[in-house]
Design a protein around this motif. Structure first.
Motif, PDB file in Angstrom:
ATOM      1  N   PRO A  46       0.861  -1.178   0.154  1.00  0.00           N
ATOM      2  CA  PRO A  46       0.071  -0.197   0.066  1.00  0.00           C
ATOM      3  C   PRO A  46       0.850   1.195  -0.020  1.00  0.00           C
ATOM      4  O   PRO A  46       1.893   1.216   0.578  1.00  0.00           O
ATOM      5  N   THR A  47       0.379   2.265  -0.634  1.00  0.00           N
ATOM      6  CA  THR A  47       0.940   3.626  -0.468  1.00  0.00           C
ATOM      7  C   THR A  47       0.224   4.092   0.744  1.00  0.00           C
ATOM      8  O   THR A  47      -0.363   3.419   1.516  1.00  0.00           O
ATOM      9  N   PHE A  48       0.267   5.452   0.972  1.00  0.00           N
ATOM     10  CA  PHE A  48      -0.370   6.184   2.186  1.00  0.00           C
ATOM     11  C   PHE A  48      -1.623   5.673   2.241  1.00  0.00           C
ATOM     12  O   PHE A  48      -1.890   5.336   3.376  1.00  0.00           O
ATOM     13  N   THR A  49      -2.626   5.725   1.291  1.00  0.00           N
ATOM     14  CA  THR A  49      -4.063   5.299   1.618  1.00  0.00           C
ATOM     15  C   THR A  49      -4.562   4.632   0.555  1.00  0.00           C
ATOM     16  O   THR A  49      -5.835   4.756   0.216  1.00  0.00           O
ATOM     17  N   GLY A  71     -12.583  -4.557   4.823  1.00  0.00           N
ATOM     18  CA  GLY A  71     -12.873  -3.755   5.771  1.00  0.00           C
ATOM     19  C   GLY A  71     -11.920  -3.760   7.052  1.00  0.00           C
ATOM     20  O   GLY A  71     -10.990  -4.635   6.835  1.00  0.00           O
ATOM     21  N   THR A  72     -12.164  -3.355   8.069  1.00  0.00           N
ATOM     22  CA  THR A  72     -11.075  -3.219   9.228  1.00  0.00           C
ATOM     23  C   THR A  72     -11.134  -4.620  10.164  1.00  0.00           C
ATOM     24  O   THR A  72     -10.383  -4.821  11.056  1.00  0.00           O
ATOM     25  N   THR A  73     -12.332  -5.496   9.808  1.00  0.00           N
ATOM     26  CA  THR A  73     -12.646  -6.519  10.581  1.00  0.00           C
ATOM     27  C   THR A  73     -13.022  -7.891   9.376  1.00  0.00           C
ATOM     28  O   THR A  73     -13.029  -7.277   8.301  1.00  0.00           O
ATOM     29  N   ASP A  74     -13.095  -8.885   9.983  1.00  0.00           N
ATOM     30  CA  ASP A  74     -13.461  -9.817   8.890  1.00  0.00           C
ATOM     31  C   ASP A  74     -15.108 -10.242   8.630  1.00  0.00           C
ATOM     32  O   ASP A  74     -15.424 -10.821   8.029  1.00  0.00           O
ATOM     33  N   SER A  75     -15.764  -8.974   9.333  1.00  0.00           N
ATOM     34  CA  SER A  75     -17.049  -8.678   8.847  1.00  0.00           C
ATOM     35  C   SER A  75     -16.943  -7.974   7.553  1.00  0.00           C
ATOM     36  O   SER A  75     -17.992  -7.600   7.069  1.00  0.00           O
ATOM     37  N   TYR A  76     -15.785  -7.399   7.168  1.00  0.00           N
ATOM     38  CA  TYR A  76     -15.496  -6.291   5.950  1.00  0.00           C
ATOM     39  C   TYR A  76     -16.395  -5.330   5.896  1.00  0.00           C
ATOM     40  O   TYR A  76     -15.863  -4.174   6.326  1.00  0.00           O
ATOM     41  N   GLY A  77     -17.640  -5.119   5.405  1.00  0.00           N
ATOM     42  CA  GLY A  77     -18.370  -3.868   5.448  1.00  0.00           C
ATOM     43  C   GLY A  77     -18.214  -2.906   4.302  1.00  0.00           C
ATOM     44  O   GLY A  77     -19.204  -2.206   4.002  1.00  0.00           O
ATOM     45  N   THR A  78     -17.454  -3.067   3.414  1.00  0.00           N
ATOM     46  CA  THR A  78     -17.348  -2.219   2.127  1.00  0.00           C
ATOM     47  C   THR A  78     -17.034  -3.177   0.922  1.00  0.00           C
ATOM     48  O   THR A  78     -16.304  -4.069   1.124  1.00  0.00           O
ATOM     49  N   THR A  79     -17.687  -2.858  -0.084  1.00  0.00           N
ATOM     50  CA  THR A  79     -17.701  -3.728  -1.190  1.00  0.00           C
ATOM     51  C   THR A  79     -17.322  -2.911  -2.450  1.00  0.00           C
ATOM     52  O   THR A  79     -17.836  -1.549  -2.497  1.00  0.00           O
ATOM     53  N   LEU A 101      -8.169   4.536   1.909  1.00  0.00           N
ATOM     54  CA  LEU A 101      -7.830   3.791   3.236  1.00  0.00           C
ATOM     55  C   LEU A 101      -7.143   4.641   4.351  1.00  0.00           C
ATOM     56  O   LEU A 101      -6.543   5.805   3.968  1.00  0.00           O
ATOM     57  N   THR A 102      -7.394   4.173   5.654  1.00  0.00           N
ATOM     58  CA  THR A 102      -6.799   4.670   6.790  1.00  0.00           C
ATOM     59  C   THR A 102      -5.380   4.271   6.837  1.00  0.00           C
ATOM     60  O   THR A 102      -5.080   3.030   6.798  1.00  0.00           O
ATOM     61  N   PRO A 103      -4.439   5.056   7.041  1.00  0.00           N
ATOM     62  CA  PRO A 103      -2.903   4.923   7.329  1.00  0.00           C
ATOM     63  C   PRO A 103      -2.844   3.899   8.586  1.00  0.00           C
ATOM     64  O   PRO A 103      -3.701   4.202   9.389  1.00  0.00           O
ATOM     65  N   ALA A 104      -1.920   3.246   8.523  1.00  0.00           N
ATOM     66  CA  ALA A 104      -1.414   2.311   9.612  1.00  0.00           C
ATOM     67  C   ALA A 104      -2.678   1.531  10.313  1.00  0.00           C
ATOM     68  O   ALA A 104      -3.012   1.358  11.450  1.00  0.00           O
ATOM     69  N   THR A 105      -3.582   1.056   9.365  1.00  0.00           N
ATOM     70  CA  THR A 105      -4.711   0.343   9.451  1.00  0.00           C
ATOM     71  C   THR A 105      -4.679  -1.222   8.971  1.00  0.00           C
ATOM     72  O   THR A 105      -4.192  -1.034   7.730  1.00  0.00           O
ATOM     73  N   THR A 106      -5.087  -2.308   9.552  1.00  0.00           N
ATOM     74  CA  THR A 106      -5.040  -3.368   9.054  1.00  0.00           C
ATOM     75  C   THR A 106      -6.402  -3.683   8.274  1.00  0.00           C
ATOM     76  O   THR A 106      -7.624  -3.385   9.150  1.00  0.00           O
TER      77      THR A 106
END
Length: 122
Positions: A46-49, A71-79, A101-106
Motif C-alpha cells: 500500500p501507499t499512504f491510502t 474492511g477493518t474486521t473480518d465482517s468486511y463492511g465495504t464492497t 484507506l486509513t493509514p497504519a490500519t489493518t
C-alpha cells in the motif's frame, strides 16, 4: 465362412464406436452448471491510502461478475463495484483499486464471484 464372420464383427465394432462417440458428445454438452471458482489473491504494497487487490475468477462457462469485500474486521463492511469476469472456462486474474484507506490500519479482504448457479467466496 470365417471371412464373413470377421466382416460382421468389424462392422459391429465400427457401429459401436459411432454409438459411443455419440453418447460422449451428448454427455459433454450436458455438463452441470456450477458457481464460479475463485481464489483471493494478494494486495500490492500500500501507499499512504491506496492499494490494489487481486484474485482469480473462473466463470466456468457462465456470465459472471465479481467484487471484493474489505474492511477493518473480518465482517468486511465495504464492497467494490461489481465487474464482469466474462463467461470463459479458464481462471483469469482480476483486480480492484482501493482508495481512501486509513493509514497504519489493518484491512481484511476477499473476492466474491456470482453467476446464475450462485455465488462463491474466496
Amino acid at each position: 465362412m470365417k471371412g464373413c464372420v470377421m466382416r460382421r464383427l468389424t462392422l459391429l465394432l465400427g457401429l459401436s464406436g459411432l454409438l459411443v462417440a455419440g453418447v460422449l458428445a451428448a454427455s459433454a454438452s450436458a455438463l452441470p452448471l456450477t458457481a464460479p471458482a475463485v481464489t483471493t489473491g494478494t494486495a500490492t504494497a500500500p501507499t499512504f491510502t491506496t492499494t490494489t487487490l487481486s484474485g482469480t475468477v473462473n466463470p466456468l462457462g457462465q456470465a459472471t461478475t465479481y467484487h471484493f469485500d474489505y474492511g477493518t474486521t473480518d465482517s468486511y463492511g465495504t464492497t467494490t463495484t461489481a465487474t464482469s469476469a466474462g463467461s470463459g472456462v479458464a481462471p483469469a486474474t482480476v483486480t480492484a483499486d482501493l482508495t481512501g484507506l486509513t493509514p497504519a490500519t489493518t484491512y481484511h479482504f476477499r473476492i466474491e464471484a456470482t453467476n446464475a448457479s450462485g455465488p462463491t467466496v474466496g
